[in-house]
Design an enzyme around this catalytic site. Structure first.
Site, PDB file in Angstrom:
ATOM      1  N   ILE A 173       0.896  -1.154   0.000  1.00  0.00           N
ATOM      2  CA  ILE A 173       0.000   0.000   0.000  1.00  0.00           C
ATOM      3  C   ILE A 173       0.936   1.205   0.000  1.00  0.00           C
ATOM      4  O   ILE A 173       1.914   1.245   0.747  1.00  0.00           O
ATOM      5  CB  ILE A 173      -0.946  -0.020   1.230  1.00  0.00           C
ATOM      6  CG1 ILE A 173      -1.846   1.220   1.276  1.00  0.00           C
ATOM      7  CG2 ILE A 173      -0.200  -0.147   2.525  1.00  0.00           C
ATOM      8  CD1 ILE A 173      -2.931   1.141   2.389  1.00  0.00           C
ATOM      9  N   SER A 174       0.660   2.200  -0.859  1.00  0.00           N
ATOM     10  CA  SER A 174       1.557   3.355  -0.980  1.00  0.00           C
ATOM     11  C   SER A 174       1.597   4.150   0.318  1.00  0.00           C
ATOM     12  O   SER A 174       0.665   4.115   1.124  1.00  0.00           O
ATOM     13  CB  SER A 174       1.092   4.277  -2.100  1.00  0.00           C
ATOM     14  OG  SER A 174       0.993   3.592  -3.319  1.00  0.00           O
ATOM     15  N   GLN A 175       2.695   4.897   0.478  1.00  0.00           N
ATOM     16  CA  GLN A 175       2.851   5.833   1.587  1.00  0.00           C
ATOM     17  C   GLN A 175       1.683   6.841   1.538  1.00  0.00           C
ATOM     18  O   GLN A 175       1.341   7.290   0.436  1.00  0.00           O
ATOM     19  CB  GLN A 175       4.151   6.565   1.293  1.00  0.00           C
ATOM     20  CG  GLN A 175       4.892   7.126   2.420  1.00  0.00           C
ATOM     21  CD  GLN A 175       6.217   7.725   1.911  1.00  0.00           C
ATOM     22  OE1 GLN A 175       6.725   7.327   0.881  1.00  0.00           O
ATOM     23  NE2 GLN A 175       6.718   8.674   2.641  1.00  0.00           N
TER      24      GLN A 175
END
Ligand code: SAH
Length: 223
Positions: free
Chosen positions: A69-71
């Protein structure tokens, strides 16, 4: 500054408020609608149970199948660069956990999010349904080809790193549409681009260097 309402029943409320009031402005995310969407989506619901306590650290996190999951600041930045006002039709490539699609669904009219890994697509679909993000659809498939059946899109957001610009995505932009995509020779060395479909040109802007998992390609040579 966006103020996140306090909810005594929500153990993540303080961490979410810190993310919106401290972390995101530090990364120059300023669009009040984006900040409000980030304040509304419970990121802890999109990470594995063992990582829930880390859901609001400003970092990407593993979601299984070797994906992440992206930052939070990267999700927010990409949403801001898409310049959404509420009625747009948006395509996300790389649905992963479904978090980006949930945030986009609060900013636009309709969201299609393509994911190539069936297990992730199924999990994201169930999550979005359970949490009530009814205007976000998860589609299993190869996002490097875009989603011709639902095109054109006012914005396309690619959350995996491409080695070159996928031609189908450019072709599926509506007039004035924005394509937000990290492109570069190596997944840890990608430039964030915004391409805007203007009447007689594709306008290009750059927004810094990022790392993403790779966009898997079998759609032919890029532009
Ligand atoms: N937006 C996601 C981030 C996911 S990471 C989130 O908020 O959780 C990038 C995702 O892109 C991975 O799940 C990976 O499987 C997917 N991906 C990579 N290449 C793809 C392709 N060609 N088509 C669709 N999805 C792709």
């Amino acid at each position: 500054m966006t103020s996140v309402p306090h909810n005594a029943d929500d153990p993540f409320a303080d961490a979410r408020r810190r993310m919106v009031e401290v972390q995101l402005p530090r990364h120059e995310v300023a669009d009040p609608r984006v900040l409000a969407a980030m304040a509304a989506v419970p990121r802890e619901e999109f990470v594995p149970a063992s990582l829930r306590d880390n859901a609001y650290i400003d970092s990407s996190l593993p979601i299984g199948c070797e994906q992440t999951i992206s930052q939070p600041c990267v999700t927010a930045l990409m949403c801001e660069l898409a310049q959404l006002t509420g009625a747009e039709r948006v395509l996300e490539i790389g649905a992963g956990s479904g978090y980006g699609a949930a945030v986009l669904s609060l900013l636009a009219g309709e969201v299609y999010a393509v994911e190539r890994i069936a297990a992730l697509a199924e999990q994201a679909r169930r999550r979005l349904q359970r949490l009530g993000y009814v205007n976000a659809a998860i589609v299993l498939g190869d996002g490097a080809r875009g989603l011709p059946d639902a095109a054109p899109f006012d914005a396309i957001v690619v959350t995996a790193g491409a080695d070159a610009l996928p031609k189908p995505l450019v072709e599926q932009l509506a007039p004035g549409g924005r394509l937000i995509i990290p492109v570069g020779p190596h997944p840890r060395e990608l430039t964030m681009y915004r391409f805007t479909a203007e009447p007689d040109q594709l306008r290009v802007e750059e927004f810094g260097t990022f790392a993403f998992v790779p966009l898997v390609r079998d759609d032919g040579p890029g532009l």
